[in-house]
Design an enzyme around this catalytic site. Structure first.
Site, PDB file in Angstrom:
ATOM      1  N   GLY A  11      40.318  33.217  48.501  1.00 54.45           N
ATOM      2  CA  GLY A  11      41.740  33.261  48.163  1.00 54.45           C
ATOM      3  C   GLY A  11      42.631  33.514  49.457  1.00 54.45           C
ATOM      4  N   LYS A 203      45.128  52.710  45.904  1.00 52.96           N
ATOM      5  CA  LYS A 203      46.664  52.795  46.524  1.00 52.96           C
ATOM      6  C   LYS A 203      47.195  51.529  45.763  1.00 52.96           C
ATOM      7  CE  LYS A 203      45.408  48.743  48.932  1.00 52.96           C
ATOM      8  NZ  LYS A 203      46.254  47.413  48.689  1.00 52.96           N
TER       9      LYS A 203
END
Length: 340
Positions: A11, A203
């Site tokens: 990706g 996160k």
């Protein structure tokens, strides 16, 4: 004996690190110069994506405009990509790790080691596991972790940033630093795989909160509060479940720096903002906005909620719990600041 590097995943982030690794293997005598990159085969304008990458040396779908070194060879066969590798870089969405490991089991060299660049955790009825533990358990090899304030497009363009490698075996950490460290991509290694990995996973949940703040136009003070509360919950969770996680890790690039940059940019923030401004679901926005990429913040929020609710801990983590409910229970986004 030379080390041979293989990448699993292509990706935007996988392609960005392929550019770095493809260049770095030329800097050391102990690395084989060919770097195979497993590409999930798909059609782009009637051509195989692997053929395009191997002729144009560019991932035109996921990282357009960035040239890849010619020694990075796209391969559609996972086992063939890794069969002679001594260092494997995992950079696929965390939902695919179990299937990838199942295919590779017993088909890679015994002296192989891995590094995970994957942000997420694996949840099942028995509890949760770190991605690095999944890789180690399934393949019988050691796994490091890399995580940091690393938006893929900026890394690919050569803009200066830092990252953190967590290791269990220092020699492994130093080898992986060799293939990643550049003057613009500065690597620090720490003996805290768990802390680095949990920072990278958690996160993304907080980044959803950052995007909701932007969509609600609540301003910089509110976003700073969400970041601070989020960092405190990340640290609290990590040290509640893993006693050896180091405080210092949260001040590495994988910790506070990654949290700041993810709440300022990146896909989780962007899609969460659009959720507020358009009223569309996160699933719909993922389809419309991410060009086939996956939204990690929502899926990790769901996994976290399962862990916290099973253990009766939701009240201890009000921010992560509220973000989950906004994502999956149609809680109004303004509850982000009212319920914490």
């Amino acid at each position: 004996m030379s080390e041979k590097v293989a990448l699993i995943g292509s990706g935007n982030w996988g392609s960005a690190v392929a550019k770095i690794i493809g260049g770095n293997v030329h800097n050391f005598e102990h690395f084989d110069k060919e770097v195979k990159m497993w590409v999930f085969e798909e059609q782009v304008d009637g051509q195989n994506l692997t053929d395009i990458i191997n002729t144009k040396h560019e991932n035109v779908k996921y990282l357009p405009g960035i040239k890849l070194p010619e020694n990075v060879v796209a391969c559609p066969d996972l086992v063939q990509t890794c069969s002679d590798a001594t260092m494997i870089v995992f950079v696929v969405p965390h939902q695919f790790v179990a299937g990838v490991c199942k295919q590779l089991k017993g088909k890679i060299p015994a002296n192989c080691k891995a590094i995970s660049l994957i942000k997420g955790i694996d949840y099942n009825d028995g509890g949760f596991r770190l991605i690095s533990d999944m890789i180690q358990d399934a393949l019988g090899i050691r796994s490091c972790v890399l995580s940091g304030a690393n938006i893929a497009s900026e890394v690919a363009e050569g803009r200066f940033c830092e990252t953190t490698i967590g290791y269990r075996n220092r020699n492994d950490g130093e080898l992986f630093r060799d293939i990643f460290h550049t003057p613009y991509f500065r690597v620090n290694i720490v003996e805290d795989v768990i802390g680095v990995e949990l920072c990278g996973a958690l996160k993304n949940i907080i980044a959803i909160g950052g995007g909701l703040v932007d969509g609600l136009k609540l301003g910089d003070n509110t976003k700073a509060a969400i970041i601070r509360i989020g960092l405190a919950e990340m640290r609290k969770f990590a040290q509640m479940f893993y006693k050896d996680v180091r405080d210092a890790t949260f001040f590495e690039s994988c910790g506070v720096a990654d949290l700041i940059t993810t709440c300022a940019g990146g896909r989780n923030r962007k899609v969460a903002e659009a959720h507020v401004t358009t009223g569309k679901s996160f699933d719909q926005l993922e389809q419309e906005m991410l060009n086939g990429q996956k939204l990690q913040g929502t899926s990790t929020a769901k996994d976290m909620y399962k862990i916290l609710s099973k253990k009766g801990l939701c009240h201890e983590f009000p921010l992560m719990t509220t973000i989950y409910r906004i994502c999956y229970e149609d809680l109004p986004p303004i509850k982000l600041v009212e319920d914490i």
